[in-house]
Motif scaffolding. Structure first.
Motif, PDB file in Angstrom:
ATOM      1  N   GLU A 149     -57.091  38.996  37.049  1.00 21.89           N
ATOM      2  CA  GLU A 149     -56.417  37.932  37.922  1.00 21.89           C
ATOM      3  C   GLU A 149     -57.242  36.850  36.952  1.00 21.89           C
ATOM      4  N   ALA A 150     -57.907  36.645  36.717  1.00 19.71           N
ATOM      5  CA  ALA A 150     -58.197  34.582  36.001  1.00 19.71           C
ATOM      6  C   ALA A 150     -56.844  35.083  35.336  1.00 19.71           C
ATOM      7  N   ALA A 151     -56.953  35.758  34.316  1.00 23.07           N
ATOM      8  CA  ALA A 151     -55.639  35.411  33.761  1.00 23.07           C
ATOM      9  C   ALA A 151     -54.108  35.417  34.399  1.00 23.07           C
ATOM     10  N   LYS A 152     -54.506  36.067  35.027  1.00 22.65           N
ATOM     11  CA  LYS A 152     -52.353  35.822  35.799  1.00 22.65           C
ATOM     12  C   LYS A 152     -52.650  34.315  36.382  1.00 22.65           C
ATOM     13  N   LYS A 153     -53.449  34.169  37.145  1.00 23.56           N
ATOM     14  CA  LYS A 153     -53.753  32.773  36.917  1.00 23.56           C
ATOM     15  C   LYS A 153     -53.526  31.399  36.258  1.00 23.56           C
ATOM     16  N   GLU A 154     -54.085  31.527  35.261  1.00 25.56           N
ATOM     17  CA  GLU A 154     -54.607  30.988  34.267  1.00 25.56           C
ATOM     18  C   GLU A 154     -53.263  30.880  33.519  1.00 25.56           C
ATOM     19  N   ALA A 155     -52.841  31.387  33.491  1.00 22.29           N
ATOM     20  CA  ALA A 155     -51.243  32.058  32.704  1.00 22.29           C
ATOM     21  C   ALA A 155     -50.120  31.070  34.146  1.00 22.29           C
ATOM     22  N   GLU A 156     -50.381  31.433  35.490  1.00 21.82           N
ATOM     23  CA  GLU A 156     -49.207  30.377  35.627  1.00 21.82           C
ATOM     24  C   GLU A 156     -49.782  29.419  36.136  1.00 21.82           C
ATOM     25  N   ALA A 157     -50.312  28.923  35.404  1.00 18.43           N
ATOM     26  CA  ALA A 157     -51.009  27.070  35.415  1.00 18.43           C
ATOM     27  C   ALA A 157     -50.132  26.330  34.212  1.00 18.43           C
ATOM     28  N   LEU A 158     -51.098  27.254  33.193  1.00 17.41           N
ATOM     29  CA  LEU A 158     -49.753  27.379  31.857  1.00 17.41           C
ATOM     30  C   LEU A 158     -48.410  26.800  32.355  1.00 17.41           C
ATOM     31  N   HIS A 159     -47.877  28.166  33.280  1.00 22.95           N
ATOM     32  CA  HIS A 159     -46.276  27.980  33.504  1.00 22.95           C
ATOM     33  C   HIS A 159     -45.964  26.938  33.729  1.00 22.95           C
ATOM     34  N   HIS A 160     -46.873  26.355  34.652  1.00 24.82           N
ATOM     35  CA  HIS A 160     -46.344  25.056  35.681  1.00 24.82           C
ATOM     36  C   HIS A 160     -46.418  23.700  34.904  1.00 24.82           C
TER      37      HIS A 160
END
Length: 166
Positions: free
Chosen positions: A62-73
């Motif tokens: 879940e953290a990897a998904k959240k942080e990847a979304e943040a990087l995407h933004h």
């Protein structure tokens, strides 16, 4: 009267001489702010990538998904970073930690290209684990020379080596 007039002339002269310096200082501040904004944006990309890597080191889906979304933004607004944005989305869409780690390998390749062409504000270490993905090997990037393997997490936390500094 003459003294007052001389004082007034001196004040006007000083004010006139001081104006260009103030304008020049304002121009220098503006140029510094522009450079600072550029560095800040590059640092945001580095910081966001490192957070994705750290979540994978912790084997936290879940953290990897959240942080990847943040990087995407952070990267999606810049058209020149489309490859990095697409690779980041693949990490967010990983159904399990193994899928995220496989996508992270591609994300890392894009990130290394980005880091080599930009000027990050920190030293980066390209690290390599020869055992990742059935001994085909994989890279990742860290801000520390200390090995913390995102492909194996706590199973083989220190497996790897520093291959390059950026």
């Amino acid at each position: 009267m003459k003294t007052k007039m001389n004082a007034l002339v001196i004040m006007v002269f000083c004010a006139a001489c001081g104006a260009p310096k103030q304008e020049q200082a304002a121009e220098e501040t503006t140029a510094t702010e522009v450079v600072a904004e550029t560095v800040k944006e590059e640092d945001k990309v580095v910081e966001a990538y490192i957070k994705v890597k750290d979540a994978l080191v912790a084997t936290d889906l879940e953290a990897a998904k959240k942080e990847a979304e943040a990087l995407h933004h952070v990267v999606m607004a810049d058209e020149s970073l489309k490859g990095l944005a697409d690779a980041t989305m693949a990490v967010t869409q990983g159904a399990d930690i193994d899928a995220q780690r496989a996508a992270f390998q591609n994300l890392t390749a894009e990130f290394i290209s980005y880091a080599k062409t930009s000027s990050p504000g920190v030293k980066l270490y390209v690290q390599y684990c020869p055992m990742a993905f059935d001994n085909t090997g994989a890279n990742w990037v860290s801000t520390s020379s200390e090995i913390r393997n995102p492909y194996f997490g706590d199973k083989m936390l220190k497996c790897g080596r520093v291959d390059e500094e950026i």
